[in-house]
Design a protein around this motif. Structure first.
Motif, PDB file in Angstrom:
ATOM      1  N   ALA A  10       0.827  -1.206   0.000  1.00  0.00           N
ATOM      2  CA  ALA A  10       0.000   0.000   0.000  1.00  0.00           C
ATOM      3  C   ALA A  10       0.866   1.263   0.000  1.00  0.00           C
ATOM      4  CB  ALA A  10      -0.932  -0.002   1.211  1.00  0.00           C
ATOM      5  N   ILE A  11       1.931   1.265   0.807  1.00  0.00           N
ATOM      6  CA  ILE A  11       2.797   2.437   0.894  1.00  0.00           C
ATOM      7  C   ILE A  11       3.606   2.614  -0.384  1.00  0.00           C
ATOM      8  CG2 ILE A  11       4.816   3.381   2.092  1.00  0.00           C
ATOM      9  CD1 ILE A  11       3.668   2.171   4.678  1.00  0.00           C
ATOM     10  N   ALA A  12       4.109   1.516  -0.927  1.00  0.00           N
ATOM     11  CA  ALA A  12       4.937   1.593  -2.132  1.00  0.00           C
ATOM     12  C   ALA A  12       4.164   2.136  -3.330  1.00  0.00           C
ATOM     13  CB  ALA A  12       5.509   0.208  -2.457  1.00  0.00           C
ATOM     14  N   SER A  13       2.855   1.919  -3.348  1.00  0.00           N
ATOM     15  CA  SER A  13       2.053   2.348  -4.497  1.00  0.00           C
ATOM     16  C   SER A  13       1.197   3.589  -4.195  1.00  0.00           C
ATOM     17  CB  SER A  13       1.134   1.201  -4.942  1.00  0.00           C
ATOM     18  OG  SER A  13       0.286   0.789  -3.885  1.00  0.00           O
ATOM     19  N   ALA A  14       1.384   4.201  -3.026  1.00  0.00           N
ATOM     20  CA  ALA A  14       0.536   5.322  -2.607  1.00  0.00           C
ATOM     21  C   ALA A  14       0.908   6.626  -3.314  1.00  0.00           C
ATOM     22  CB  ALA A  14       0.643   5.520  -1.100  1.00  0.00           C
ATOM     23  N   ARG A  15      -0.094   7.495  -3.482  1.00  0.00           N
ATOM     24  CA  ARG A  15       0.171   8.850  -3.973  1.00  0.00           C
ATOM     25  C   ARG A  15       0.784   9.689  -2.865  1.00  0.00           C
ATOM     26  NH1 ARG A  15      -5.269  11.305  -6.191  1.00  0.00           N
ATOM     27  NH2 ARG A  15      -5.781  10.857  -4.009  1.00  0.00           N
ATOM     28  N   ARG A  16       0.185   9.591  -1.681  1.00  0.00           N
ATOM     29  CA  ARG A  16       0.675  10.311  -0.513  1.00  0.00           C
ATOM     30  C   ARG A  16       0.643   9.361   0.678  1.00  0.00           C
ATOM     31  NH1 ARG A  16      -3.530  15.009   0.120  1.00  0.00           N
ATOM     32  NH2 ARG A  16      -2.504  15.255   2.126  1.00  0.00           N
ATOM     33  N   VAL A  17       1.598   9.532   1.585  1.00  0.00           N
ATOM     34  CA  VAL A  17       1.619   8.769   2.835  1.00  0.00           C
ATOM     35  C   VAL A  17       1.728   9.759   3.981  1.00  0.00           C
ATOM     36  CG1 VAL A  17       2.748   6.990   4.205  1.00  0.00           C
ATOM     37  CG2 VAL A  17       2.766   6.834   1.704  1.00  0.00           C
ATOM     38  N   GLU A  18       0.772   9.729   4.891  1.00  0.00           N
ATOM     39  CA  GLU A  18       0.761  10.639   6.035  1.00  0.00           C
ATOM     40  C   GLU A  18       0.845   9.819   7.318  1.00  0.00           C
ATOM     41  OE1 GLU A  18      -1.196  14.296   5.053  1.00  0.00           O
ATOM     42  OE2 GLU A  18       0.435  13.692   3.709  1.00  0.00           O
ATOM     43  N   PHE A  19       1.668  10.271   8.243  1.00  0.00           N
ATOM     44  CA  PHE A  19       1.829   9.587   9.528  1.00  0.00           C
ATOM     45  C   PHE A  19       1.183  10.423  10.625  1.00  0.00           C
ATOM     46  CE2 PHE A  19       5.199   7.928   6.871  1.00  0.00           C
ATOM     47  CZ  PHE A  19       5.180   6.571   7.158  1.00  0.00           C
ATOM     48  N   TYR A  20       0.299   9.797  11.400  1.00  0.00           N
ATOM     49  CA  TYR A  20      -0.373  10.476  12.508  1.00  0.00           C
ATOM     50  C   TYR A  20       0.056   9.830  13.826  1.00  0.00           C
ATOM     51  CZ  TYR A  20      -3.850  12.185   9.045  1.00  0.00           C
ATOM     52  OH  TYR A  20      -4.494  12.756   7.968  1.00  0.00           O
ATOM     53  N   GLY A  21       0.475  10.657  14.774  1.00  0.00           N
ATOM     54  CA  GLY A  21       0.809  10.166  16.107  1.00  0.00           C
ATOM     55  C   GLY A  21       0.879  11.319  17.080  1.00  0.00           C
ATOM     56  N   LEU A  22       0.493  11.077  18.314  1.00  0.00           N
ATOM     57  CA  LEU A  22       0.494  12.114  19.342  1.00  0.00           C
ATOM     58  C   LEU A  22       1.419  11.701  20.487  1.00  0.00           C
ATOM     59  CD1 LEU A  22      -3.366  12.731  19.428  1.00  0.00           C
ATOM     60  CD2 LEU A  22      -1.645  14.149  18.294  1.00  0.00           C
ATOM     61  N   GLY A  23       1.911  12.683  21.236  1.00  0.00           N
ATOM     62  CA  GLY A  23       2.749  12.380  22.394  1.00  0.00           C
ATOM     63  C   GLY A  23       4.021  11.661  22.012  1.00  0.00           C
ATOM     64  N   ALA A  24       4.287  10.539  22.698  1.00  0.00           N
ATOM     65  CA  ALA A  24       5.522   9.786  22.458  1.00  0.00           C
ATOM     66  C   ALA A  24       5.553   9.141  21.088  1.00  0.00           C
ATOM     67  CB  ALA A  24       5.688   8.716  23.540  1.00  0.00           C
ATOM     68  N   SER A  25       4.407   9.049  20.424  1.00  0.00           N
ATOM     69  CA  SER A  25       4.374   8.460  19.075  1.00  0.00           C
ATOM     70  C   SER A  25       4.806   9.469  18.003  1.00  0.00           C
ATOM     71  CB  SER A  25       2.971   7.944  18.748  1.00  0.00           C
ATOM     72  OG  SER A  25       2.595   6.906  19.623  1.00  0.00           O
ATOM     73  N   ALA A  26       4.833  10.745  18.345  1.00  0.00           N
ATOM     74  CA  ALA A  26       5.193  11.773  17.374  1.00  0.00           C
ATOM     75  C   ALA A  26       6.600  11.588  16.814  1.00  0.00           C
ATOM     76  CB  ALA A  26       5.036  13.162  17.992  1.00  0.00           C
ATOM     77  N   PRO A  27       7.625  11.309  17.655  1.00  0.00           N
ATOM     78  CA  PRO A  27       8.962  11.095  17.090  1.00  0.00           C
ATOM     79  C   PRO A  27       9.031   9.896  16.153  1.00  0.00           C
ATOM     80  CG  PRO A  27       9.090  11.485  19.462  1.00  0.00           C
ATOM     81  CD  PRO A  27       7.642  11.285  19.130  1.00  0.00           C
ATOM     82  N   VAL A  28       8.208   8.880  16.421  1.00  0.00           N
ATOM     83  CA  VAL A  28       8.172   7.711  15.535  1.00  0.00           C
ATOM     84  C   VAL A  28       7.665   8.124  14.160  1.00  0.00           C
ATOM     85  CG1 VAL A  28       7.289   5.374  15.211  1.00  0.00           C
ATOM     86  CG2 VAL A  28       7.758   6.212  17.525  1.00  0.00           C
ATOM     87  N   CYS A  29       6.639   8.975  14.137  1.00  0.00           N
ATOM     88  CA  CYS A  29       6.088   9.464  12.869  1.00  0.00           C
ATOM     89  C   CYS A  29       7.129  10.278  12.102  1.00  0.00           C
ATOM     90  CB  CYS A  29       4.849  10.319  13.138  1.00  0.00           C
ATOM     91  SG  CYS A  29       3.441   9.389  13.779  1.00  0.00           S
ATOM     92  N   THR A  60      -6.534   6.986  21.985  1.00  0.00           N
ATOM     93  CA  THR A  60      -6.465   8.446  22.044  1.00  0.00           C
ATOM     94  C   THR A  60      -7.591   9.077  21.230  1.00  0.00           C
ATOM     95  OG1 THR A  60      -4.059   8.274  22.211  1.00  0.00           O
ATOM     96  CG2 THR A  60      -4.966  10.440  21.707  1.00  0.00           C
ATOM     97  N   LYS A  61      -8.417   9.888  21.864  1.00  0.00           N
ATOM     98  CA  LYS A  61      -9.626  10.424  21.235  1.00  0.00           C
ATOM     99  C   LYS A  61      -9.333  11.256  19.997  1.00  0.00           C
ATOM    100  CE  LYS A  61     -12.893  12.144  23.725  1.00  0.00           C
ATOM    101  NZ  LYS A  61     -13.622  12.973  24.715  1.00  0.00           N
ATOM    102  N   ASP A  62      -8.345  12.167  20.081  1.00  0.00           N
ATOM    103  CA  ASP A  62      -8.047  13.039  18.942  1.00  0.00           C
ATOM    104  C   ASP A  62      -7.575  12.229  17.741  1.00  0.00           C
ATOM    105  OD1 ASP A  62      -8.742  15.374  20.237  1.00  0.00           O
ATOM    106  OD2 ASP A  62      -6.725  15.751  20.986  1.00  0.00           O
ATOM    107  N   LEU A  63      -6.778  11.217  17.992  1.00  0.00           N
ATOM    108  CA  LEU A  63      -6.290  10.377  16.893  1.00  0.00           C
ATOM    109  C   LEU A  63      -7.438   9.580  16.276  1.00  0.00           C
ATOM    110  CD1 LEU A  63      -3.858   9.419  15.278  1.00  0.00           C
ATOM    111  CD2 LEU A  63      -3.471   7.653  17.007  1.00  0.00           C
ATOM    112  N   LEU A  64      -8.321   9.064  17.115  1.00  0.00           N
ATOM    113  CA  LEU A  64      -9.480   8.317  16.610  1.00  0.00           C
ATOM    114  C   LEU A  64     -10.358   9.210  15.730  1.00  0.00           C
ATOM    115  CD1 LEU A  64     -10.473   6.343  19.837  1.00  0.00           C
ATOM    116  CD2 LEU A  64      -9.445   5.408  17.768  1.00  0.00           C
ATOM    117  N   HIS A  65     -10.520  10.466  16.144  1.00  0.00           N
ATOM    118  CA  HIS A  65     -11.319  11.415  15.356  1.00  0.00           C
ATOM    119  C   HIS A  65     -10.699  11.608  13.972  1.00  0.00           C
ATOM    120  CE1 HIS A  65     -13.597  14.992  14.271  1.00  0.00           C
ATOM    121  NE2 HIS A  65     -12.454  15.623  14.060  1.00  0.00           N
ATOM    122  N   SER A  66      -9.384  11.794  13.928  1.00  0.00           N
ATOM    123  CA  SER A  66      -8.693  12.012  12.644  1.00  0.00           C
ATOM    124  C   SER A  66      -8.816  10.797  11.745  1.00  0.00           C
ATOM    125  CB  SER A  66      -7.218  12.337  12.893  1.00  0.00           C
ATOM    126  OG  SER A  66      -7.069  13.512  13.669  1.00  0.00           O
TER     127      SER A  66
END
Length: 293
Positions: free
Chosen positions: A127-146, A191-197
């Motif tokens: 999916a990533i190899a053939s994608a037009r755009r790839v967006e990473f979403y993460g909050l808090g400690a997951s942000a550096p991973v993104c 995480t509520k905000d991430l679920l909303h997105s």
């Protein structure tokens, strides 16, 4: 199966067992290393149940009998004896908590490796190899991973972005469509905000890949769920084993994408490496600086 997986299997199944069988489960969970040296009569005595109860306990866990269960437990403990979960205490020396943290981290990595679904990884890589755009979403400690993930894909000439702000995630989500991919990363999956997105992303028809624990709201929203269940000492907020596991899984995906893109991607990475050489100080220059007065 490593010991953590087997003991988790027992813990998860405990509520469905009879009360007498739960006594056996409690003893096994409390003293797993002692079980491998016991006879069935010994375990029955220590758990204060009958021998047939021990047999029923083993069969409830899909083992033929006590010997079959004990053999599996012994193999699991032998393969994972060094890397166990830990708890800190105030008397620990630097040497002691250093070893605890490293051993626990390595244990979590081994456990995560065994749990990862290869088919889900293949689907995510494709999916990533053939994608037009790839967006990473993460909050808090997951942000550096993104941010790390975005950097790895950028080096492969893939249009990628990382967002750790709920407002930016929302704006990103409503601009996506079919052919785009969002990778949502969370240590809890709640995480509520991430679920909303992510719900907004699903409405656009874009593909959602999740890195989070199984049986969580975020995992249920995934087009391609990648389950990462890591046991952590929840009282130690600075010890983020799951963050390290997420980073390694991103490495696996990035390597898979590079391989899927073919030789041109590898050559491009070599070109980047050559172009960065001018930004590094010459080793001879560094040595001369060290010896100069």
């Amino acid at each position: 199966m490593n010991s953590a997986n087997l003991l988790k299997q027992i813990s998860d199944a405990k509520a469905k067992l009879r009360k007498s069988e739960q006594k056996v489960a409690d003893y096994v969970l409390a003293q797993p290393n002692d079980i491998i040296h016991m006879r069935i009569v010994d375990l029955a005595s220590e758990a204060m149940v009958s021998e047939p109860t021990v047999v029923r306990f083993c069969r409830a866990l899909q083992y033929d009998g006590f010997q079959d269960f004990k053999l599996t437990l012994a193999q699991a403990l032998a393969s994972n004896s060094t890397f166990e979960q830990f708890s800190m205490n105030h008397d620990d020396t630097v040497l002691e908590f250093k070893h605890k943290i490293f051993d626990s981290m390595m244990g979590n990595l081994v456990e995560a490796r065994e749990q990862l679904d290869d088919r889900a990884l293949e689907e995510a890589i494709q999916a990533i190899a053939s994608a037009r755009r790839v967006e990473f979403y993460g909050l808090g400690a997951s942000a550096p991973v993104c941010a790390d993930a975005q950097h790895k894909l950028y080096r492969l000439k893939i249009s990628a972005a990382a967002y750790s702000d709920p407002h930016m995630q929302t704006i990103s989500a409503v601009t996506l469509g079919e052919g785009d991919v969002v990778v949502a990363i969370s240590q809890t999956g709640t995480t509520k905000d991430l679920l909303h997105s992510v719900k907004l992303v699903r409405d656009t028809g874009a593909t959602v890949i999740t890195l989070c624990p199984a049986n969580t709201p975020l995992a249920e929203l995934a087009t391609i769920p990648i389950f990462i269940d890591v046991e952590e000492d929840k009282d130690l907020s600075t010890l983020m084993s799951s963050r390290v596991v997420h980073l390694v899984v991103i490495d696996v995906i990035a390597v898979g994408v590079a391989m899927r893109l073919g030789p041109n991607a590898v050559e491009h990475l070599k070109t980047i490496k050559r172009s960065l050489r001018s930004l590094r100080q010459n080793d001879r220059r560094i040595r001369s600086l060290r010896i100069s007065p």
